[in-house]
Each structure stands twice: as structure tokens, then as C-alpha cells.
Scaffold this active site. Structure first.
Site, PDB file in Angstrom:
ATOM      1  N   ALA A   1       0.804  -1.220   0.000  1.00  0.00           N
ATOM      2  CA  ALA A   1       0.000   0.000   0.000  1.00  0.00           C
ATOM      3  C   ALA A   1       0.839   1.273   0.000  1.00  0.00           C
ATOM      4  O   ALA A   1       0.287   2.373  -0.055  1.00  0.00           O
ATOM      5  CB  ALA A   1      -0.950   0.007   1.203  1.00  0.00           C
TER       6      ALA A   1
ATOM      7  N   ARG B   1       9.412   8.037  -3.629  1.00  0.00           N
ATOM      8  CA  ARG B   1      10.845   8.157  -3.917  1.00  0.00           C
ATOM      9  C   ARG B   1      11.230   7.537  -5.257  1.00  0.00           C
ATOM     10  O   ARG B   1      12.307   7.817  -5.795  1.00  0.00           O
ATOM     11  CB  ARG B   1      11.660   7.522  -2.791  1.00  0.00           C
ATOM     12  CG  ARG B   1      11.647   8.334  -1.494  1.00  0.00           C
ATOM     13  CD  ARG B   1      12.240   7.554  -0.341  1.00  0.00           C
ATOM     14  NE  ARG B   1      13.588   7.074  -0.633  1.00  0.00           N
ATOM     15  CZ  ARG B   1      14.233   6.162   0.098  1.00  0.00           C
ATOM     16  NH1 ARG B   1      13.631   5.607   1.145  1.00  0.00           N
ATOM     17  NH2 ARG B   1      15.449   5.785  -0.226  1.00  0.00           N
TER      18      ARG B   1
ATOM     19  N   GLY C   1       0.474   3.079   9.030  1.00  0.00           N
ATOM     20  CA  GLY C   1       1.545   2.238   9.539  1.00  0.00           C
ATOM     21  C   GLY C   1       1.384   0.771   9.191  1.00  0.00           C
ATOM     22  O   GLY C   1       0.331   0.323   8.725  1.00  0.00           O
TER      23      GLY C   1
ATOM     24  N   TYR D   1       6.383  -8.301   2.054  1.00  0.00           N
ATOM     25  CA  TYR D   1       6.313  -6.971   1.444  1.00  0.00           C
ATOM     26  C   TYR D   1       6.408  -7.057  -0.068  1.00  0.00           C
ATOM     27  O   TYR D   1       7.196  -7.833  -0.619  1.00  0.00           O
ATOM     28  CB  TYR D   1       7.430  -6.084   2.003  1.00  0.00           C
ATOM     29  CG  TYR D   1       7.300  -5.883   3.496  1.00  0.00           C
ATOM     30  CD1 TYR D   1       6.635  -4.775   4.008  1.00  0.00           C
ATOM     31  CD2 TYR D   1       7.798  -6.839   4.379  1.00  0.00           C
ATOM     32  CE1 TYR D   1       6.473  -4.615   5.385  1.00  0.00           C
ATOM     33  CE2 TYR D   1       7.639  -6.690   5.747  1.00  0.00           C
ATOM     34  CZ  TYR D   1       6.971  -5.574   6.245  1.00  0.00           C
ATOM     35  OH  TYR D   1       6.794  -5.437   7.598  1.00  0.00           O
ATOM     36  N   GLY D   2       5.644  -6.215  -0.740  1.00  0.00           N
ATOM     37  CA  GLY D   2       5.627  -6.204  -2.196  1.00  0.00           C
ATOM     38  C   GLY D   2       6.817  -5.539  -2.828  1.00  0.00           C
ATOM     39  O   GLY D   2       6.964  -5.569  -4.058  1.00  0.00           O
TER      40      GLY D   2
ATOM     41  N   ASN E   1      16.236  -5.995  11.767  1.00  0.00           N
ATOM     42  CA  ASN E   1      14.895  -6.474  11.466  1.00  0.00           C
ATOM     43  C   ASN E   1      14.573  -6.294   9.984  1.00  0.00           C
ATOM     44  O   ASN E   1      14.724  -5.195   9.430  1.00  0.00           O
ATOM     45  CB  ASN E   1      13.875  -5.697  12.311  1.00  0.00           C
ATOM     46  CG  ASN E   1      12.458  -6.103  12.014  1.00  0.00           C
ATOM     47  OD1 ASN E   1      12.176  -7.275  11.769  1.00  0.00           O
ATOM     48  ND2 ASN E   1      11.546  -5.143  12.053  1.00  0.00           N
TER      49      ASN E   1
ATOM     50  N   ASN F   1      15.467 -22.876 -46.958  1.00  0.00           N
ATOM     51  CA  ASN F   1      16.424 -21.770 -46.889  1.00  0.00           C
ATOM     52  C   ASN F   1      15.694 -20.475 -47.234  1.00  0.00           C
ATOM     53  O   ASN F   1      15.123 -20.346 -48.312  1.00  0.00           O
ATOM     54  CB  ASN F   1      17.578 -22.013 -47.869  1.00  0.00           C
ATOM     55  CG  ASN F   1      18.717 -21.032 -47.676  1.00  0.00           C
ATOM     56  OD1 ASN F   1      18.506 -19.826 -47.648  1.00  0.00           O
ATOM     57  ND2 ASN F   1      19.930 -21.543 -47.554  1.00  0.00           N
TER      58      ASN F   1
ATOM     59  N   SER G   1      16.533 -14.144 -52.374  1.00  0.00           N
ATOM     60  CA  SER G   1      16.701 -12.889 -51.644  1.00  0.00           C
ATOM     61  C   SER G   1      15.673 -11.838 -52.051  1.00  0.00           C
ATOM     62  O   SER G   1      15.236 -11.790 -53.203  1.00  0.00           O
ATOM     63  CB  SER G   1      18.109 -12.333 -51.876  1.00  0.00           C
ATOM     64  OG  SER G   1      19.081 -13.234 -51.403  1.00  0.00           O
TER      65      SER G   1
END
Length: 448
Positions: free
Chosen positions: A12, A17, A82, A105-106, A168, A358, A386
Site C-alpha cells: 500500500a 521516492r 503504519g 512486502y511487495g 529487522n 532456406n 533474396s
């Protein structure tokens, strides 16, 4: 007996940043969204329930989750208050679940199921920690014996705690019937006015529940919050992929220049030259050779086939043994049978090329009329001269021969020779006349 498992993936955050219109968790690592890496890990753990917590500010993230897991896998955190508050947002989606819940966590794309597995099996709360090279602002894990005593934020830590390197990661697991009652007791009595998931550890200890830490490698738990960190995560991902393929017997003279996708498969004995990029869905069987500056995505290359240099294989390209696709050849949704060749400067889109055929330089499968796609079939042993254009739908029979410069709009029977071009006309001396006239006009224009 193994308890049932569920995962709550926090996604979420606004990711400001990143400074990108693309939501943070949808930025790719190994050409796969970071969020998908997190979902992959949860599925790899055997989680029968997966809930992704999203914010109302990112409808793209919600749509992404619903497409992959269904609407029932979405929980909304609004407003963001939070990590503890985010986990509580998933409580209703897990109503009635009786088992262990892990919170991930994503934006942690390198964390695999094997890294998370040790958090399960405990009766209380377990967190994943890591030994930090530079602990800096990470929360410290205070451990006594087998017990996690506390998670202390760096700004609140004593000098003795700051000296610890055990930190952590934020990943936590606990039985559902313990986790959510503890979260209900978490308050927002702090400087940010937020509900912190880490407070669960102290609450669990006070209530007499076991608290412990298990450890993962620091790189595995790396979070991505900015473009520089995304690039770092990509570099770490590629490093692991390269080491894995080298160990499996893949030859790479300059591995740092080869880039793999999250699901690339390469068999031992394959040679990959410098500056090759694999997109999603590439399968390279052992013994193939991928030459420099080639791009392969959604394609299969069989043993003994050779691709490049400067070749592009797009989704649906399927190259059998001994096939050669050379420089500046693009193949899309075309099956090439054993020994077929397109050595240079061709576009093969939507069709099939038979064994030993070919395809000459400059040949194009004209597969799109502006509205619909159509297929081109080139028979075994056929030869396409070609600079030919094969206008689909069209079939060339086995052994057919197409003269150079032809535009082929009708089927060609087996062993037939087809011309599809204007007859050449030669006018002796006309070139000299043309040059004299052109020079005279140029002099006149200059007033000479």
C-alpha cells in the site's frame, strides 16, 4: 502435521521516492513485477490464502492483484497508518482462517520461499532478521539465547544496542489467532502517530508467548524504495541467475553482459556469447548457441540451433535442432523445422518453415493487412530467393523455388519455380544519355 498457511503482502506504500508514474511494487526485477515475486514466494510456501494490502491511490496495483489472484485477495488500507494498521486491513479477508500467517512486502523482490520457510512452526511470534554490513538506521534485534527480547529502532537505541548488527527485515509470522488479537492492542502513541507491526513482539512477550528470530541473507531481504535500489536489486538478481547457469554448465565468456528474465531456462552445454538479453518465456535447450547482441523472448531454441548475432526471437518462435537464424533476422510466432535457415536480414512472422528450407536475405513474411494476421507456410527443402515478399496467407510446397525479388501472392506447388516480378528491360547506352541530360540540367540551375 503441517498447519495451514496464509500470507499478507503489504503493497500500500505510495513509493514517492521512485519518482515514477508506475506504482513502486509494479516496477520489474528480472522483467517481473516486484509484487509478483512476493506472490511467487507466498505460493511457493504453500499458502492457501494470500491477501495483498493495497492503497486507494494505486488502482493499477489493485487491478494487477485481481487479475492474478482474484478480487478476494485484495484488502484496502485507507488511510495509511503504519504497518500494523496495514496488516489489520487484511483481517477481514482472512476471517475464519485457522493457521499461521506470514507478513511480507511487495517491494522485497529477492526474498524466496526458502528464505521465509524457517518462520513457520513456532507457537508464538517469529521475525526474519539479517546481519547487516552497515546497520545504520535499521531496527536492531535484541536477542537473548533463543528469545527475541525486543526490536529497537535505531533512533531510540542505546550505544550498546546500536553496536548490534542483527537487524529487522520486517517479515513476521504468527498464528492467526494470536497475531490479530495482539494487533488490536497496538497503539499509535509515537511521534508519527502510526501503528507499528513491530510492537507485536513486545506485546507477545508480555503475554507469555514465545518470540524468536530466524535469519536470512541481507541481500535476500533488501527492500526497494528508489530507482538506485531497484537497479541494485536487478544487479543482485542477475548475479544469482548467472552463477546458477554457469554452475549448470552454460558457457558464458562475459557473464556480466548477459541478462536473464525471472523464468529463463537454459540447458547445460549451451554457449551464450556477450551482450545477450532474455525476455520472459525463453527456453534454450542444452547445446544451443546464442550469439552476441541477440534478444530472445517467449521462444524455444532446440539443441544444436544457432541464433544471431543481432537476431530477435519474439513470442511463439520455435526453432528445432540445427536451425540457424542469423544476423538481423526477426522471428515471431513461426515454427522452423530441423535444419531450416534464415541467415540474414529477414522478417518471419506467423507461419511455419519446413525442414531444410532456406530463406534468403531480405525476405519478408507479409503477415498483416492492416486488419488481420495471416500465416505463411514454407515447405521442407524450399528455397526462397533474396528480397522476396511472401504475402500471407500463402503456402510454398516442399522443394519449391522462389526467384529473387519476387512478390508471391498465390500458393506455389511442390517443386515448382515461381516468379513474381516485372521483366527486366535493358537499353544500351541509355545510362550515358541520362547522365549527360542530368548534368546539363544541374549546370542550367546554377546559371553556368
Amino acid at each position: 502435521m503441517t498447519r495451514a498457511r496464509a500470507a499478507i503482502i503489504l503493497a500500500a506504500g505510495q513509493g514517492t521516492r521512485m519518482k515514477s508514474p508506475l506504482p513502486k511494487v509494479l516496477h520489474p526485477v528480472g522483467q517481473r513485477a516486484m509484487l509478483d515475486h512476493a506472490i511467487d514466494a507466498a505460493q511457493g510456501l504453500g499458502c492457501e490464502r494470500i491477501v495483498v494490502v493495497v492503497g486507494n491511490h494505486s488502482p493499477q496495483v489493485r487491478a494487477h492483484v485481481e487479475t492474478r489472484l482474484g478480487a478476494g485477495a485484495v484488502a484496502v488500507q485507507d488511510p495509511p497508518l503504519g504497518t500494523g494498521h496495514a496488516v489489520r486491513a487484511a483481517e477481514q479477508a482472512l476471517a475464519g482462517f485457522d493457521g499461521d500467517v506470514v507478513v511480507t512486502y511487495g517491494d522485497v523482490p529477492l526474498l524466496k520461499a526458502a528464505d521465509i520457510e524457517p518462520v513457520f512452526g513456532g507457537a508464538g511470534v517469529t521475525v526474519i532478521g539479517f546481519q547487516a554490513r552497515d546497520p545504520g538506521a535499521y531496527g536492531r534485534l535484541v536477542i537473548e539465547g533463543e528469545t527475541l527480547v525486543a526490536i529497537t529502532e535505531a533512533k531510540e537505541a542505546s550505544p550498546e544496542v546500536l553496536a548490534l548488527t542483527a537487524c529487522n527485515s520486517g517479515v513476521m509470522a504468527a498464528p492467526a489467532d494470536l497475531l490479530f488479537p495482539l494487533l488490536a492492542q497496538v497503539t499509535n502513541d509515537n511521534a508519527k502517530g502510526e501503528y507499528y507491526l513491530t510492537d507485536v513482539v513486545e506485546l507477545a512477550r508480555k503475554a507469555g508467548h514465545p518470540t524468536r528470530a530466524v535469519f536470512a541473507d541481507e541481500d535476500a531481504v533488501m527492500g526497494v524504495n528508489a530507482q538506485a535500489e531497484l537497479a541494485q536489486a536487478e544487479a543482485l538478481f542477475q548475479k544469482v541467475q548467472r552463477e546458477t547457469f554457469l554452475a549448470a554448465g552454460v558457457t558464458m565468456s562475459a557473464p556480466d553482459t548477459v541478462h536473464f528474465a525471472w523464468d529463463t531456462q537454459v540447458g547445460g552445454g549451451t554457449v551464450i556469447e556477450p551482450f545477450v538479453v532474455f525476455g520472459p518465456g525463453a527456453v534454450i535447450e542444452g547445446g544451443a548457441r546464442i550469439r552476441s547482441f541477440s534478444h530472445i523472448e517467449g521462444a524455444r531454441v532446440a539443441s544444436g540451433a544457432e541464433v544471431g548475432p543481432y537476431a530477435r526471437l519474439r513470442p511463439g518462435a520455435d526453432l528445432a535442432e540445427g536451425v540457424k537464424v542469423g544476423n538481423f533476422v526477426e522471428v515471431k510466432n513461426v515454427t522452423m523445422d530441423k535444419g531450416a535457415k534464415a541467415n540474414h536480414l529477414a522478417y518471419l512472422g506467423d507461419g511455419a518453415v519446413g525442414a531444410g528450407a532456406n530463406i534468403g536475405a531480405g525476405t519478408i513474411f507479409c503477415n498483416y493487412d492492416g486488419f488481420n494476421k495471416a500465416r505463411t507456410h514454407v515447405g521442407a527443402g524450399a528455397f526462397v530467393g533474396s528480397n522476396s515478399s511472401l504475402v500471407a496467407p500463402v503456402t510454398l510446397g516442399d522443394g519449391a523455388l522462389i526467384a529473387s525479388g519476387s512478390v508471391i501472392t498465390e500458393d506455389v506447388p511442390a517443386d515448382a519455380l515461381a516468379f513474381g516480378r516485372a521483366r527486366q528491360t535493358v537499353k544500351p547506352g541509355a545510362a550515358a544519355v541520362f547522365r549527360d541530360k542530368a548534368a546539363a540540367r544541374k549546370r542550367a540551375a546554377k546559371g553556368v
